[in-house]
Design a protein around this motif. Structure first.
Motif, PDB file in Angstrom:
ATOM      1  N   LEU A  98      36.244  32.783  40.743  1.00  0.00           N
ATOM      2  CA  LEU A  98      36.252  34.221  40.989  1.00  0.00           C
ATOM      3  C   LEU A  98      37.635  34.827  40.746  1.00  0.00           C
ATOM      4  O   LEU A  98      37.743  35.973  40.303  1.00  0.00           O
ATOM      5  N   PHE A  99      38.683  34.071  41.046  1.00  0.00           N
ATOM      6  CA  PHE A  99      40.048  34.578  40.904  1.00  0.00           C
ATOM      7  C   PHE A  99      40.329  35.069  39.496  1.00  0.00           C
ATOM      8  O   PHE A  99      40.932  36.133  39.300  1.00  0.00           O
ATOM      9  N   TRP A 100      39.896  34.319  38.496  1.00  0.00           N
ATOM     10  CA  TRP A 100      40.138  34.747  37.118  1.00  0.00           C
ATOM     11  C   TRP A 100      39.489  36.101  36.847  1.00  0.00           C
ATOM     12  O   TRP A 100      40.036  36.925  36.109  1.00  0.00           O
ATOM     13  N   VAL A 144      45.996  45.365  32.171  1.00  0.00           N
ATOM     14  CA  VAL A 144      46.249  46.743  32.584  1.00  0.00           C
ATOM     15  C   VAL A 144      45.538  47.705  31.642  1.00  0.00           C
ATOM     16  O   VAL A 144      45.581  47.544  30.423  1.00  0.00           O
ATOM     17  N   GLY A 145      44.848  48.681  32.216  1.00  0.00           N
ATOM     18  CA  GLY A 145      44.150  49.683  31.423  1.00  0.00           C
ATOM     19  C   GLY A 145      42.716  49.343  31.098  1.00  0.00           C
ATOM     20  O   GLY A 145      42.009  50.175  30.523  1.00  0.00           O
ATOM     21  N   SER A 146      42.268  48.135  31.468  1.00  0.00           N
ATOM     22  CA  SER A 146      40.904  47.736  31.125  1.00  0.00           C
ATOM     23  C   SER A 146      39.918  47.934  32.271  1.00  0.00           C
ATOM     24  O   SER A 146      38.722  47.716  32.096  1.00  0.00           O
ATOM     25  N   SER A 147      40.399  48.346  33.437  1.00  0.00           N
ATOM     26  CA  SER A 147      39.509  48.616  34.568  1.00  0.00           C
ATOM     27  C   SER A 147      40.087  49.756  35.392  1.00  0.00           C
ATOM     28  O   SER A 147      41.229  50.176  35.170  1.00  0.00           O
ATOM     29  N   ASN A 148      39.304  50.261  36.322  1.00  0.00           N
ATOM     30  CA  ASN A 148      39.807  51.291  37.221  1.00  0.00           C
ATOM     31  C   ASN A 148      40.996  50.765  38.009  1.00  0.00           C
ATOM     32  O   ASN A 148      41.073  49.570  38.325  1.00  0.00           O
ATOM     33  N   GLY A 167      40.195  38.117  46.330  1.00  0.00           N
ATOM     34  CA  GLY A 167      41.034  37.056  46.861  1.00  0.00           C
ATOM     35  C   GLY A 167      42.281  36.876  46.025  1.00  0.00           C
ATOM     36  O   GLY A 167      42.276  37.105  44.813  1.00  0.00           O
ATOM     37  N   LEU A 168      43.358  36.455  46.690  1.00  0.00           N
ATOM     38  CA  LEU A 168      44.634  36.210  46.016  1.00  0.00           C
ATOM     39  C   LEU A 168      45.119  34.809  46.335  1.00  0.00           C
ATOM     40  O   LEU A 168      45.240  34.424  47.501  1.00  0.00           O
ATOM     41  N   ASP A 169      45.406  34.055  45.300  1.00  0.00           N
ATOM     42  CA  ASP A 169      45.935  32.703  45.412  1.00  0.00           C
ATOM     43  C   ASP A 169      47.430  32.785  45.712  1.00  0.00           C
ATOM     44  O   ASP A 169      48.201  33.317  44.907  1.00  0.00           O
ATOM     45  N   VAL A 170      47.863  32.245  46.846  1.00  0.00           N
ATOM     46  CA  VAL A 170      49.291  32.234  47.174  1.00  0.00           C
ATOM     47  C   VAL A 170      49.844  30.805  47.217  1.00  0.00           C
ATOM     48  O   VAL A 170      50.861  30.547  47.849  1.00  0.00           O
ATOM     49  N   VAL A 202      44.734  43.820  39.297  1.00  0.00           N
ATOM     50  CA  VAL A 202      43.465  43.656  40.015  1.00  0.00           C
ATOM     51  C   VAL A 202      42.350  44.363  39.255  1.00  0.00           C
ATOM     52  O   VAL A 202      42.476  45.527  38.862  1.00  0.00           O
ATOM     53  N   ASN A 203      41.257  43.661  39.057  1.00  0.00           N
ATOM     54  CA  ASN A 203      40.100  44.192  38.344  1.00  0.00           C
ATOM     55  C   ASN A 203      39.171  44.863  39.358  1.00  0.00           C
ATOM     56  O   ASN A 203      38.212  44.256  39.848  1.00  0.00           O
ATOM     57  N   TRP A 204      39.437  46.122  39.663  1.00  0.00           N
ATOM     58  CA  TRP A 204      38.667  46.811  40.698  1.00  0.00           C
ATOM     59  C   TRP A 204      37.213  47.001  40.307  1.00  0.00           C
ATOM     60  O   TRP A 204      36.330  47.072  41.173  1.00  0.00           O
ATOM     61  N   ASP A 205      36.930  47.080  39.014  1.00  0.00           N
ATOM     62  CA  ASP A 205      35.533  47.199  38.587  1.00  0.00           C
ATOM     63  C   ASP A 205      34.733  45.967  39.021  1.00  0.00           C
ATOM     64  O   ASP A 205      33.581  46.077  39.459  1.00  0.00           O
ATOM     65  N   GLU A 206      35.356  44.799  38.910  1.00  0.00           N
ATOM     66  CA  GLU A 206      34.682  43.568  39.312  1.00  0.00           C
ATOM     67  C   GLU A 206      34.519  43.506  40.830  1.00  0.00           C
ATOM     68  O   GLU A 206      33.485  43.082  41.346  1.00  0.00           O
TER      69      GLU A 206
END
Length: 210
Positions: free
Chosen positions: A74-76, A82-86, A160-163, A187-191
């Motif tokens: 899911l992380f990927w 940038v510019g490809s999603s909201n 989720g964010l991998d730290v 971040v891909n907000w559309d997803e």
């Protein structure tokens, strides 16, 4: 069927300058591939969501590598050029975030804090609890909020964010705070909205293949 490494939905370099090409390549082809290989060697079960939800019934090798496979799959998709999603959540999820946290910016602050304060390796999460409410939490290692009896806050993760240090050390060294701040740019907000609308809002975990 055995588990397989999912292809990235973009090229390794397209998240630069925020996430560098070399890190993405190593993270995907080495770290994630190792989780897949080890998971295949630890179980013959093939439903990764069911494995996570019933993780207490499995040995630690399945917990570590099954979580690693689910989380990274899911992380990927939680990232995009940038510019490809909201640049922010939309629709019902946006309204839910504002009602829960006061604003999208306040949610991001709480999420960032969860990522910053996770001691050692782990993940920060935004998810939907069984009662439909949103929550932010973090987990250690490759645990995730689907893991009943393991996660402090059980919920369906939608972001989720991998730290783990391997997610950022080549570019940011020990500067986890800078990595987190820059990560918000991709971040891909559309997803994330899709995961909320299609799955989590209906109390269904997000599958890795969708």
């Amino acid at each position: 069927m055995s588990f397989q490494l999912p292809p990235l939905p973009y090229d390794y370099q397209v998240l630069e300058p925020f996430v560098d090409k070399e890190t993405m390549n190593l993270h995907h082809t080495k770290h994630h591939q190792t989780y897949v290989n080890n998971l295949n060697g630890a179980t013959k079960d093939s439903d990764i969501v069911a494995i996570c939800q019933n993780i207490k019934n499995y040995p630690v090798a399945v917990r570590n590598n099954g979580g690693g496979h689910y989380n990274h799959s899911l992380f990927w998709k939680w990232m995009a050029p940038v510019g490809s999603s909201n640049v922010a959540p939309t629709g019902t999820l946006k309204e839910k975030i504002e009602a829960t946290f006061g604003s999208v910016d306040e949610m991001k602050k709480k999420f960032t804090d969860a990522a910053l304060t996770r001691f050692g390796s782990g993940w920060a999460w935004l998810g939907v609890q069984k009662d439909g409410s949103l929550a932010i939490s973090s987990t250690a290692n490759q645990d995730n909020p689907l893991m009943a009896g393991v996660a402090d806050v059980e919920m369906i993760p939608i972001l989720g964010l991998d730290v783990w240090e391997h997610a950022y050390y080549l570019k940011y060294q020990n500067r986890r705070a800078e990595y987190i701040q820059q990560w918000w740019n991709v971040v891909n907000w559309d997803e994330v909205v899709k995961y909320y609308d299609n799955f989590a809002s209906k109390n269904n975990p997000v599958p890795i293949n969708q």
